[in-house]
Design a protein around this motif. Structure first.
Motif, mmCIF file in Angstrom:
data_model
loop_
_atom_site.group_PDB
_atom_site.id
_atom_site.type_symbol
_atom_site.label_atom_id
_atom_site.label_comp_id
_atom_site.label_asym_id
_atom_site.label_seq_id
_atom_site.Cartn_x
_atom_site.Cartn_y
_atom_site.Cartn_z
ATOM 1 N N ILE A 1 46.027 42.725 44.556
ATOM 2 C CA ILE A 1 46.143 42.618 43.098
ATOM 3 C C ILE A 1 47.590 42.842 42.689
ATOM 4 C CG2 ILE A 1 45.509 43.707 40.907
ATOM 5 C CD1 ILE A 1 42.759 44.187 42.008
ATOM 6 N N LEU A 2 48.100 41.943 41.857
ATOM 7 C CA LEU A 2 49.466 42.041 41.353
ATOM 8 C C LEU A 2 49.427 41.925 39.827
ATOM 9 C CD1 LEU A 2 52.512 42.194 42.013
ATOM 10 C CD2 LEU A 2 52.520 39.685 42.033
ATOM 11 N N ARG A 3 49.826 42.992 39.152
ATOM 12 C CA ARG A 3 49.861 42.986 37.683
ATOM 13 C C ARG A 3 51.277 42.576 37.252
ATOM 14 N NH1 ARG A 3 46.912 48.162 35.165
ATOM 15 N NH2 ARG A 3 46.948 46.713 33.394
ATOM 16 N N CYS B 1 44.693 36.642 46.531
ATOM 17 C CA CYS B 1 45.610 37.353 45.641
ATOM 18 C C CYS B 1 45.173 37.139 44.198
ATOM 19 C CB CYS B 1 47.046 36.869 45.843
ATOM 20 S SG CYS B 1 48.267 37.798 44.887
ATOM 21 N N LEU B 2 45.048 38.223 43.464
ATOM 22 C CA LEU B 2 44.696 38.169 42.044
ATOM 23 C C LEU B 2 45.932 38.594 41.250
ATOM 24 C CD1 LEU B 2 41.450 39.545 40.398
ATOM 25 C CD2 LEU B 2 43.680 39.928 39.371
ATOM 26 N N VAL B 3 46.429 37.704 40.404
ATOM 27 C CA VAL B 3 47.628 37.982 39.601
ATOM 28 C C VAL B 3 47.231 38.060 38.137
ATOM 29 C CG1 VAL B 3 49.933 37.199 38.971
ATOM 30 C CG2 VAL B 3 49.074 36.781 41.281
ATOM 31 N N ASP B 4 47.446 39.221 37.545
ATOM 32 C CA ASP B 4 47.156 39.426 36.119
ATOM 33 C C ASP B 4 48.460 39.260 35.339
ATOM 34 O OD1 ASP B 4 46.090 40.113 33.687
ATOM 35 O OD2 ASP B 4 46.257 42.278 34.051
ATOM 36 N N LEU B 5 48.475 38.290 34.423
ATOM 37 C CA LEU B 5 49.696 37.972 33.696
ATOM 38 C C LEU B 5 49.726 38.556 32.286
ATOM 39 C CD1 LEU B 5 50.334 34.244 34.687
ATOM 40 C CD2 LEU B 5 51.247 36.316 35.718
ATOM 41 N N MET C 1 37.683 51.585 39.650
ATOM 42 C CA MET C 1 39.014 52.128 39.418
ATOM 43 C C MET C 1 39.994 51.482 40.407
ATOM 44 S SD MET C 1 38.884 54.121 36.876
ATOM 45 C CE MET C 1 40.490 54.902 37.039
ATOM 46 N N CYS C 2 41.098 51.017 39.875
ATOM 47 C CA CYS C 2 42.110 50.341 40.699
ATOM 48 C C CYS C 2 43.347 51.223 40.760
ATOM 49 C CB CYS C 2 42.447 48.975 40.094
ATOM 50 S SG CYS C 2 43.593 48.013 41.089
ATOM 51 N N GLU C 3 43.856 51.473 41.943
ATOM 52 C CA GLU C 3 44.969 52.391 42.133
ATOM 53 C C GLU C 3 46.329 51.706 42.048
ATOM 54 O OE1 GLU C 3 44.344 54.441 45.768
ATOM 55 O OE2 GLU C 3 42.504 55.432 45.094
ATOM 56 N N VAL C 4 46.361 50.478 41.588
ATOM 57 C CA VAL C 4 47.639 49.781 41.428
ATOM 58 C C VAL C 4 48.433 50.453 40.308
ATOM 59 C CG1 VAL C 4 48.729 47.598 40.786
ATOM 60 C CG2 VAL C 4 46.709 47.597 42.255
ATOM 61 N N PRO C 5 49.726 50.779 40.527
ATOM 62 C CA PRO C 5 50.535 51.417 39.469
ATOM 63 C C PRO C 5 50.564 50.572 38.203
ATOM 64 C CG PRO C 5 51.675 51.502 41.578
ATOM 65 C CD PRO C 5 50.482 50.625 41.783
ATOM 66 N N GLU C 6 50.662 51.245 37.077
ATOM 67 C CA GLU C 6 50.666 50.546 35.796
ATOM 68 C C GLU C 6 52.027 49.981 35.441
ATOM 69 O OE1 GLU C 6 49.062 53.018 32.791
ATOM 70 O OE2 GLU C 6 47.056 53.127 33.686
ATOM 71 N N GLY C 7 53.061 50.369 36.164
ATOM 72 C CA GLY C 7 54.380 49.781 35.950
ATOM 73 C C GLY C 7 55.113 50.393 34.784
ATOM 74 N N GLY C 8 55.817 49.564 34.018
ATOM 75 C CA GLY C 8 56.682 50.033 32.941
ATOM 76 C C GLY C 8 58.131 49.726 33.266
ATOM 77 N N LEU C 9 59.025 50.060 32.359
ATOM 78 C CA LEU C 9 60.440 49.777 32.561
ATOM 79 C C LEU C 9 61.059 50.768 33.536
ATOM 80 C CD1 LEU C 9 61.746 48.874 28.994
ATOM 81 C CD2 LEU C 9 61.300 47.343 30.917
ATOM 82 N N GLY D 1 51.575 46.334 42.275
ATOM 83 C CA GLY D 1 50.758 45.568 43.205
ATOM 84 C C GLY D 1 50.154 46.478 44.254
ATOM 85 N N GLY D 2 48.983 46.089 44.787
ATOM 86 C CA GLY D 2 48.346 46.886 45.827
ATOM 87 C C GLY D 2 47.071 46.228 46.330
ATOM 88 N N TRP D 3 46.608 46.677 47.496
ATOM 89 C CA TRP D 3 45.379 46.139 48.103
ATOM 90 C C TRP D 3 44.162 46.777 47.445
ATOM 91 C CZ3 TRP D 3 45.805 41.976 51.017
ATOM 92 C CH2 TRP D 3 47.028 41.725 51.643
#
Length: 728
Positions: A356-358, A407-411, A505-513, A342-344
């Protein structure tokens, strides 16, 4: 109940004397106020030097009330007594009025004051307070109160317009200046009002502007000079810092309300001012900013008592946990920086900050296990605090009130692993804290690429979200967000993130386990310095050879659902579920010293008496489940009978090789890794009613996966007995 009204300070950018000349044109009657049908002067007097003038009027009002109510009351007009005291020397006008009609049943009291602006002597301020107390009214108290409040709100708005109307009328007649009062010994014969034919050198520049936040007629609006607007903006900028500081001496200006808080009705302005004043007089500590007070009022539909209650609770909470200093003191752990998706990201079309929250890419369980609930909550609170700061910043940048964010939430990627029940419960508790302390901060929630599993999550979460907040949710399945009425209606095309098909380009981390090496034990999480919650989800237990750990669950209603979630932190264990009609003896804790082990935490309890016989005193209701070190297990069991259920975690004895009766090499190596035959688990259990489970939890029946595996790659098989299912 006494209804009260307190106005903000209305500023007329005209000298006091000119405003008084406009005010006097309202009498003896005013065609702009149809309900004001007549007024008679009852008493009038002035002092010797003419500096003070008092006048008392009896005013008749034709109240817009149902004819039946008027007939019951026996009146056509309602009479008020108005007493005005004009002090020309001090340049003030004090007005007091009260009702004469029905004064034994209804008490209406109003005070108004015109005075010189403290920072500009060529401007005039206006303030107004009123109270309404209906003792009795032929059983129509509630109806009369509503009528009175409606009429009063209408008259407030009319009052703003009327002064502007007569100021414009004076200007059209050539009257642009009325001289100030001076003592008789020093003054010449009183001059006539100056007309437009007078030399320009004798006239101050006239600016006809409205009291702020008044709907203007076209003519009045056209007469506002650009210079006056710039002067007003400069004044607001200079005084904004002091206004936001919340000092007891300051008062809210109508221009400030419109510029920084938005268009409010007179009653909404009154609620804000009264609650703010109450805080200044009674609250010990930092006074919240006006926009924050307004959020709590909006959250309770401007019920000042309810808003005061939740605001005071929130202020106490903020002080207790030093939330005001969170942005300066909180530093996100590295695991959050790497795995919190997640990030602004810029702002939406309305100027609101965009977050934005992935969620579909986030390992919720890993974050909870690696950080604990406290750190995760503190991070979410820091996001909300940053959101408040960005709203203030955007208010200044865009020149209009911005009090909430989008807030934009990508599911995309959301699946059953996100419905891990302890994680969902942690989410609900975070929502509870945010709802209580950051009301009306979410302007819009865009949920994109909602998968088929989303309705389950929504069923769990939605009851904890305020109804007004739920109305702001927009949900798009699949690629629906790309069409008309989709994302481009709310976000400029240039800033749509690349992972949603945009070019930005969005700087929100891509995540993962989250790696298992980052997981922390319950004891480590318990030892955190500052706790925002007093309870923890997980408990830990130590398991030894010959000393299982057992948990007792009493079931009153048959068909209840026992749910569990546990992680095998060390060693291999066997998980069993038993049922007994009679209660076990009080639990006994196994002395760890008997096994030569010292452990700073992690309990070990045995409930099944050694004299009990399986099949007679208690029975097994689920097949034994062998769990390896590092595995995570979720499951549920629908109970058939009331009584006592025992969840057991037992040390797993390695089987011998069938042909040689000797242990296998792998088993020997595994045994050597288990120090002193000790295993450790962290577990969480909950009992649900069957109706709750079937309505919202059916998809959470079980999942059993290794830490190193993505849920999408997890293989499936099942073992079942009775009504419980455990799937790998």
């Amino acid at each position: 109940m006494v209804q009260k009204y307190q106005s903000p300070v209305r500023v007329y950018k005209h000298p006091f004397e000119l405003v008084m000349a406009a005010y006097e044109r309202r009498f003896p009657t005013c065609h702009l106020i149809p309900m004001f049908v007549a007024s008679d002067v009852m008493n009038e007097e002035s002092n010797e030097d003419g500096s003070t003038h008092r006048i008392e009027r009896r005013c008749a009002l034709d109240v817009d009330a149902p004819r039946l109510l008027k007939r019951i009351a026996g009146v056509d007009h309602v009479y008020f007594i108005q007493k005005n005291t004009l002090n020309r020397k001090e340049r003030t006008l004090h007005i007091e009025s009260h009702n004469e009609t029905f004064s034994n049943r209804v008490i209406i009291h109003e005070t108004c004051c015109y005075s010189v602006h403290p920072e500009n002597e060529d401007w005039t301020c206006f303030e107004q307070t009123a109270s309404l107390d209906i003792k009795s009214f032929f059983g129509f108290e509630s109806t009369v109160e509503k009528i009175a409040m409606k009429q009063y709100a209408s008259s407030i708005n009319k009052g703003k317009e009327i002064i502007e109307y007569y100021l414009k009328e004076l200007e059209d007649e050539g009257i642009t200046h009325v001289p100030r009062w001076s003592p008789p010994s020093l003054s010449l014969p009183p001059p006539r009002p100056t007309s437009l034919s007078t030399s320009p050198l004798d006239l101050p520049k006239l600016v006809v502007t409205p009291a702020a936040s008044i709907p203007l007629t076209a003519n009045a609006e056209d007469s506002i000079s650009q210079e006056a607007k710039q002067d007003s903006s400069a004044l607001q900028a200079d005084s904004l810092t002091e206004i936001l500081a919340g000092t007891p001496e300051d008062k809210l200006d109508a221009d400030y309300i419109k510029r920084y808080l938005g268009d409010l009705t007179p009653m909404q302005e009154s609620c804000l001012i009264r609650l703010r004043k109450w805080l200044q007089e009674t609250h010990k500590g930092k006074i919240p900013k006006d926009e924050h007070i307004l959020r709590f009022l909006r959250a309770r539909d401007f019920n000042i008592d309810k808003a005061r209650e939740i605001l005071c609770q929130s202020l106490t909470w903020r002080k207790q946990h030093q939330v005001d200093y969170l942005l300066e003191t909180w530093s996100s752990p590295q695991v959050l920086q790497d795995y919190y998706t997640g990030g602004w990201h810029h702002h939406d079309r309305d100027g609101r900050p965009l977050y934005i929250l992935r969620l579909g890419q986030m390992d919720t369980k890993g974050l909870v296990r690696a950080l604990g609930e406290e750190s995760l909550l503190r991070h979410v609170l820091s996001i909300n605090e940053e959101g408040l700061r960005r709203c203030e910043e955007n208010t200044k940048v865009f020149g209009r009130p911005i009090s909430c964010w989008t807030c934009l939430v990508d599911l995309e990627g959301l699946n059953m692993r996100h419905l891990w029940r302890p994680g969902v419960k942690a989410l609900l508790r975070i929502i509870e804290v945010v709802e209580a302390n950051y009301p009306e901060t979410l302007g819009r929630l865009l949920i994109l690429r909602a998968p088929r599993v989303f309705p389950v999550l929504w069923t769990l979460v939605s009851p904890f979200i305020d109804e007004n907040t739920r109305k702001k949710f927009l949900i798009y399945a699949g690629n629906d967000y790309q069409g008309p009425g989709g994302l481009v209606d709310y976000i400029d095309k240039e800033i749509i993130p690349d992972f949603l098909g945009g070019e930005c380009m969005c700087e929100v981390p891509e995540g993962g386990l989250v790696p298992k090496s980052m997981y922390r034990t319950a004891e480590e999480l318990e030892n955190e310095d500052v706790r925002l919650w007093t309870e923890t989800i997980y408990q830990s237990a130590s398991i030894f050879k010959g000393a299982p750990h057992e948990l007792l669950i009493e079931i009153i209603d048959a068909s209840s659902v026992i749910t569990w979630d546990f992680d095998v932190c060390k060693g291999d264990i066997v998980f069993n579920i038993y049922h007994s009609k009679r209660a076990p003896q009080p639990p006994r804790k196994d002395p760890l010293g008997a096994h030569g082990i010292t452990s700073p935490g992690g309990n070990n309890v045995q409930l099944i008496d050694k004299s009990w016989t399986l099949g007679q005193d208690y029975s097994m209701v689920e097949s034994p489940l062998t769990c390896k070190e590092g595995e995570s297990v979720q499951g549920s069991h629908i109970t058939r009978w009331p009584g006592f259920y025992i969840l057991q975690w037992k040390f797993h004895n390695m089987p011998a090789c069938s042909s040689t009766n000797l242990p296998r090499v792998d088993d020997v190596l595994a045994t050597l890794q288990v120090s002193s035959h000790k295993c450790k688990v962290m577990y969480y259990t909950e009992v649900l009613g069957s109706e709750d489970f079937r309505g919202s939890m059916t998809s959470l029946e079980s999942s059993h996966s290794g830490f190193s595996q993505l849920s999408a790659a997890t293989t499936s098989s099942s073992q079942s007995q009775s009504s419980s299912m455990i799937s790998r």
